[in-house]
Write an enzyme that holds these catalytic residues in place. Sequence first.
Site, mmCIF file in Angstrom:
data_model
loop_
_atom_site.group_PDB
_atom_site.id
_atom_site.type_symbol
_atom_site.label_atom_id
_atom_site.label_comp_id
_atom_site.label_asym_id
_atom_site.label_seq_id
_atom_site.Cartn_x
_atom_site.Cartn_y
_atom_site.Cartn_z
ATOM 1 N N SER A 76 0.803 -1.228 0.000
ATOM 2 C CA SER A 76 0.000 0.000 0.000
ATOM 3 C C SER A 76 0.836 1.278 0.000
ATOM 4 O O SER A 76 0.322 2.349 -0.308
ATOM 5 C CB SER A 76 -0.945 0.016 1.202
ATOM 6 O OG SER A 76 -0.224 0.159 2.409
ATOM 7 N N LYS A 121 0.577 4.773 6.816
ATOM 8 C CA LYS A 121 -0.010 5.568 5.727
ATOM 9 C C LYS A 121 0.610 6.963 5.743
ATOM 10 O O LYS A 121 1.315 7.353 6.673
ATOM 11 C CB LYS A 121 -1.535 5.705 5.898
ATOM 12 C CG LYS A 121 -2.304 4.389 5.995
ATOM 13 C CD LYS A 121 -2.289 3.599 4.704
ATOM 14 C CE LYS A 121 -3.030 2.270 4.865
ATOM 15 N NZ LYS A 121 -2.892 1.418 3.659
#
Length: 241
Positions: A76, A121
Amino acid sequence: MDTEAQPTERDRSSRPSDSEDTSDPGGPEERSRFALSRVTEWVPGGRITLTLLACLLFLLLLSTFVLRPFQIPSGSMEQGLRIGDRVLVNKLAYRFGAEPRRGDIVVFDGTGYFGHADYIKRVVGVGGDHVVCCDKEGRIQVNGRPVDESGFLYPGDSPSTVPFDVAVPVGTLFVLGDHRGDSSDSRDHLGSPGGGMVPVDEVIGRADWIVWPFGHATRLHRPDAYARVPAPAPGRAGAHG
């Protein structure tokens, strides 16, 4: 006349004899050495074992309060962070009054918001921000300013194929993965409890270094893409919900 001072009987008697021990075995340094010697005799392995235990204690304290290793579990955050990379998370980055900033890569506990795991993230919006996707050129806008994310987005990815228009509540973060086509992030949880936002209190720290593999080791810097984003409008700075 002999002017040299002659020792008196008292002087002679005050001198220690050759047989007397003038050392002080009871001094602090001697006592500490004696105590350490007794401990090393009692512990199996002696000094080597004590040294290893001290090193383990140091590493435990370091991991608990200062730095924490984190292994990248998915793609990701590619291409900057690859599956299996080890990063060091700076747990002091947001202590003593500091707050996460746009562009930071953060590790957080997603329990109750994303899932029962720790996630990594990039911060796109902070408390009070208005984040929109996308403008006519396909760019994300933060507080009305388009952000050029081409410097870190995965090659071929667009900023988002999912449109959104969110106000980030104070005390929370709006986060996205750099590989937008392979990231479950704030966009995917807009209808979940918390609205896809990550509470700042759940942030474990900021990822500052890739330390493994050695050939990929580097310092992680905050990109300049968000540097020109203006502060939230006064009406939004106190937004909640």
